[in-house]
Scaffold this motif. Sequence first.
Motif, short mmCIF file in Angstrom:
data_model
loop_
_atom_site.label_atom_id
_atom_site.label_comp_id
_atom_site.label_asym_id
_atom_site.label_seq_id
_atom_site.Cartn_x
_atom_site.Cartn_y
_atom_site.Cartn_z
N SER A 102 -2.94 11.95 -1.48
CA SER A 102 -4.63 11.71 -1.48
C SER A 102 -4.77 10.85 -0.38
O SER A 102 -6.13 11.03 -0.16
CB SER A 102 -4.66 11.00 -2.85
OG SER A 102 -6.20 10.78 -3.23
N LEU A 103 -4.17 10.11 0.32
CA LEU A 103 -4.44 9.22 1.35
C LEU A 103 -4.70 10.01 2.58
O LEU A 103 -3.94 10.83 3.02
CB LEU A 103 -3.65 8.18 1.42
CG LEU A 103 -3.87 7.02 2.48
CD1 LEU A 103 -5.21 6.42 2.28
CD2 LEU A 103 -2.77 5.95 2.71
N LEU A 104 -5.51 9.85 3.25
CA LEU A 104 -6.01 10.54 4.48
C LEU A 104 -5.73 9.42 5.69
O LEU A 104 -5.60 8.26 5.51
CB LEU A 104 -7.57 10.72 4.80
CG LEU A 104 -7.96 11.85 5.70
CD1 LEU A 104 -7.80 13.00 5.23
CD2 LEU A 104 -9.50 11.46 5.89
N GLU B 243 0.53 -6.94 4.79
CA GLU B 243 0.47 -5.62 4.83
C GLU B 243 1.45 -5.03 3.98
O GLU B 243 2.71 -5.02 3.78
CB GLU B 243 0.94 -5.25 6.43
CG GLU B 243 0.34 -5.93 7.40
CD GLU B 243 -0.90 -4.96 7.91
OE1 GLU B 243 -1.06 -4.01 7.44
OE2 GLU B 243 -1.74 -5.59 8.50
N PRO B 244 1.08 -4.02 3.22
CA PRO B 244 1.86 -3.40 2.29
C PRO B 244 3.12 -2.34 2.88
O PRO B 244 2.54 -1.49 3.77
CB PRO B 244 0.84 -2.59 1.43
CG PRO B 244 -0.29 -2.26 2.25
CD PRO B 244 -0.37 -3.48 3.24
N ILE C 257 -8.48 4.10 1.57
CA ILE C 257 -7.59 3.58 0.72
C ILE C 257 -7.72 3.34 -0.70
O ILE C 257 -6.98 3.69 -1.62
CB ILE C 257 -6.87 2.35 1.24
CG1 ILE C 257 -6.27 2.34 2.73
CG2 ILE C 257 -5.83 1.79 0.46
CD1 ILE C 257 -6.17 1.08 3.70
N GLU C 258 -8.98 2.80 -1.10
CA GLU C 258 -9.21 2.79 -2.49
C GLU C 258 -9.44 4.14 -3.11
O GLU C 258 -8.99 4.03 -4.46
CB GLU C 258 -10.49 1.94 -2.33
CG GLU C 258 -10.28 0.52 -2.10
CD GLU C 258 -11.32 -0.44 -2.43
OE1 GLU C 258 -11.16 -1.88 -2.54
OE2 GLU C 258 -12.44 -0.06 -2.65
N THR D 117 -0.21 3.96 8.73
CA THR D 117 -1.20 4.13 9.71
C THR D 117 -2.08 3.16 9.80
O THR D 117 -2.78 2.88 10.91
CB THR D 117 -1.52 5.70 9.89
OG1 THR D 117 -2.63 5.83 8.82
CG2 THR D 117 -0.45 6.64 9.83
N TYR D 118 -2.42 2.53 8.80
CA TYR D 118 -3.45 1.41 8.69
C TYR D 118 -3.08 0.03 9.03
O TYR D 118 -3.95 -0.76 8.95
CB TYR D 118 -4.20 1.51 7.12
CG TYR D 118 -4.87 2.76 6.92
CD1 TYR D 118 -6.19 3.08 7.24
CD2 TYR D 118 -4.34 3.84 6.33
CE1 TYR D 118 -7.02 3.75 6.77
CE2 TYR D 118 -4.84 4.74 5.99
CZ TYR D 118 -6.42 5.04 6.19
OH TYR D 118 -6.98 6.19 6.04
#
Length: 200
Positions: free
Chosen positions: A49-51, A173-174, A93-94, A136-137
């Motif tokens: 789901s995450l871009l 940072e996760p 992210i959300e 990447t974030y």
Amino acid sequence: MRSNKMDYWVRQFLGNTGTVSSKEAMSALTEIERNLSAGLFPTTGGAVSLLAREDVEEIYRSNRGLFPKFRPTVPDTGGRRARTLSEWYVAAIEQAIMYNRNPLTLGNLLLPSAIMMGVRPFGLKHAIAMDGLLHTYHFSGIDWRRIHGYATSLYGAIPEIGEAPYWLTNDPEPLSVLALTDGSTHEFLRLNYGYNIWTS
């Protein structure tokens, strides 16, 4: 948008790196179009789901001269449209953590039934792919405490910021999407796939 980028998003949405039939591709493209109309990113609700941050930035830049513009909704604001690039990051992210859930926690979501039907559980390869995209974030100035707060509102108890092995201990940072999900998601992956971020 370049056609090779759209092909990548279709594959990401389907979670398929192999042969994609024209029927599967058209189905994914229909969902991607619905997403965009609803202020969601192309891959939101898909298998992965995450871009990626670079894709978010590319869409952001390509929309500057367009009218009407695509502006993503930011879930923790009740669906207000993002204005700044940093808000676009938060929205990506959300949206991803809202729509990628495991079957044990789907009941916590207050979503229309049509959307609920499209919510996909984490699978092993998809969780690992999401981890890669999440990285990447890193170091992009995101307020991870804000996203942690939103994830807490969705899931309840999730790992505390800085808690190993889910977070970097020196910087908030996760290290994994599991940092933004609850224990039942972790257990779902462990029981069904043997996935543990210490050993994978």
